[in-house]
Motif scaffolding. Structure first.
Motif, PDB file in Angstrom:
ATOM      1  N   TYR A 237      -3.280  19.796  -4.812  1.00 15.10           N
ATOM      2  CA  TYR A 237      -2.010  19.777  -5.542  1.00 15.10           C
ATOM      3  C   TYR A 237      -1.509  21.199  -5.767  1.00 15.10           C
ATOM      4  O   TYR A 237      -2.250  22.178  -5.645  1.00 15.10           O
TER       5      TYR A 237
ATOM      6  N   ALA B 241       1.419  16.612  -5.234  1.00 13.01           N
ATOM      7  CA  ALA B 241       0.333  16.349  -4.304  1.00 13.01           C
ATOM      8  C   ALA B 241       0.561  17.132  -3.011  1.00 13.01           C
ATOM      9  O   ALA B 241       1.676  17.190  -2.490  1.00 13.01           O
TER      10      ALA B 241
ATOM     11  N   CYS C 295       2.691  12.639   2.703  1.00 15.02           N
ATOM     12  CA  CYS C 295       2.432  13.387   1.483  1.00 15.02           C
ATOM     13  C   CYS C 295       3.571  13.210   0.483  1.00 15.02           C
ATOM     14  O   CYS C 295       3.344  12.981  -0.711  1.00 15.02           O
TER      15      CYS C 295
ATOM     16  N   ARG D  95       5.527  10.806   0.095  1.00 14.77           N
ATOM     17  CA  ARG D  95       5.512   9.463  -0.488  1.00 14.77           C
ATOM     18  C   ARG D  95       4.550   9.350  -1.661  1.00 14.77           C
ATOM     19  O   ARG D  95       4.608   8.370  -2.415  1.00 14.77           O
ATOM     20  N   ARG D  96       3.697  10.332  -1.853  1.00 11.57           N
ATOM     21  CA  ARG D  96       2.824  10.389  -3.030  1.00 11.57           C
ATOM     22  C   ARG D  96       3.545  11.033  -4.211  1.00 11.57           C
ATOM     23  O   ARG D  96       3.099  10.885  -5.360  1.00 11.57           O
ATOM     24  N   ASN D  97       4.641  11.744  -3.936  1.00 10.74           N
ATOM     25  CA  ASN D  97       5.351  12.480  -4.978  1.00 10.74           C
ATOM     26  C   ASN D  97       6.706  11.887  -5.332  1.00 10.74           C
ATOM     27  O   ASN D  97       7.284  12.265  -6.362  1.00 10.74           O
TER      28      ASN D  97
ATOM     29  N   PRO E 258       8.122   5.836  -2.507  1.00  7.71           N
ATOM     30  CA  PRO E 258       7.852   5.801  -1.062  1.00  7.71           C
ATOM     31  C   PRO E 258       8.985   5.268  -0.205  1.00  7.71           C
ATOM     32  O   PRO E 258       9.220   5.762   0.903  1.00  7.71           O
TER      33      PRO E 258
END
Length: 257
Positions: A54, A63, A127, A129-131, A134
């Protein structure tokens, strides 16, 4: 490995902020074995943010994944400029999004934004889509990746497009050169190939009064501004010396009738 020993190992490897890095590695590791593995990766030159998974930007934990462009603190200048004038319900597009850091920090700064993000690199998309939500992170080439329904509705396009001239990549710090995908760094012969396409495409997507904000360098700023003017935008160049950041801001001035 005790903390003092870890600090010494990191300092010997050339880590300037060894004490801070040691603390973050200890926090990220579940046990001594994992700490040893993370330390080995850092000593080998992998960016700290990729090692611990991170980065912190504007108070938001982002992330980060191996190979994906690591958010830089100077990008806060672009985020702060973009946040001015935005309000809940506005559509924001983060092009060349990498981790999606710009969009994520904007979403945290101005609650209620409709943030979309796009990148051509599938690792970056995964990546991001983690922040970000999505479903609003799409894979593809700049505006081609976006839903057609966003055309003419976007309040702000933010872009940290690659702007390193191809021949200068060899001069970059190894952390970036060897551990971030080339597509996130290489801006072509003069560094502005991607910016040209971002600027050219922006007017079709911006709403009247919408803005294009592009991170650039001090030396490239005049050309970045000229590219946006050629696309029909009214442009200013903003400089933040504290962050060593330069941003070209183009506004679409167009009647809604």
């Amino acid at each position: 490995m005790d903390l003092a020993g870890l600090v010494g190992t990191l300092r010997a490897a050339g880590c300037v902020f060894a004490e801070d890095e040691a603390r973050l590695l200890v926090e990220a590791a579940g046990d001594a074995e994992e700490l040893a593995a993370l330390t080995a990766r850092r000593v080998a030159g992998e960016p700290l943010e990729q090692v611990v998974g991170y980065a912190e930007l504007g108070g938001v934990r982002i992330a980060v994944a191996p190979g994906v462009f690591v958010p830089r603190q100077r990008s806060l200048a672009l985020v702060r400029l973009a946040a001015t004038g935005l309000r809940a319900g506005d559509v924001v597009v983060d092009l060349c999004c990498g981790t999606g850091a710009l969009g994520a920090v904007l979403a945290a700064t101005v609650p209620g934004l409709e943030v979309w993000a796009a990148d051509v690199d599938p690792d970056a998309v995964a990546c991001a889509r983690r922040n970000l939500p999505p479903a609003r992170v799409v894979e593809g080439d700049l505006y081609d990746a976006l839903p057609r329904g966003l055309r003419g509705r976007v309040a702000a396009v933010v872009a940290n497009a690659p702007y390193v001239p191809t021949d200068d990549i060899a001069l970059m710090p190894p952390e970036a050169r060897d551990h971030e995908h080339r597509v996130a760094l290489d801006g072509g012969a003069d560094g502005l190939d991607v910016q040209r396409r971002v600027a050219t495409g922006a007017p079709a997507w911006l709403r009247p009064g919408g803005r294009l904000l592009v991170e650039t360098s001090r030396g490239q700023a005049a050309t970045s501004a000229a590219l946006q003017r050629a696309a029909g935008l009214t442009v200013t160049v903003e400089r933040d010396d504290d962050l060593d950041a330069t941003v070209a801001v183009g506004t679409l001035v167009r009647s809604e009738t």
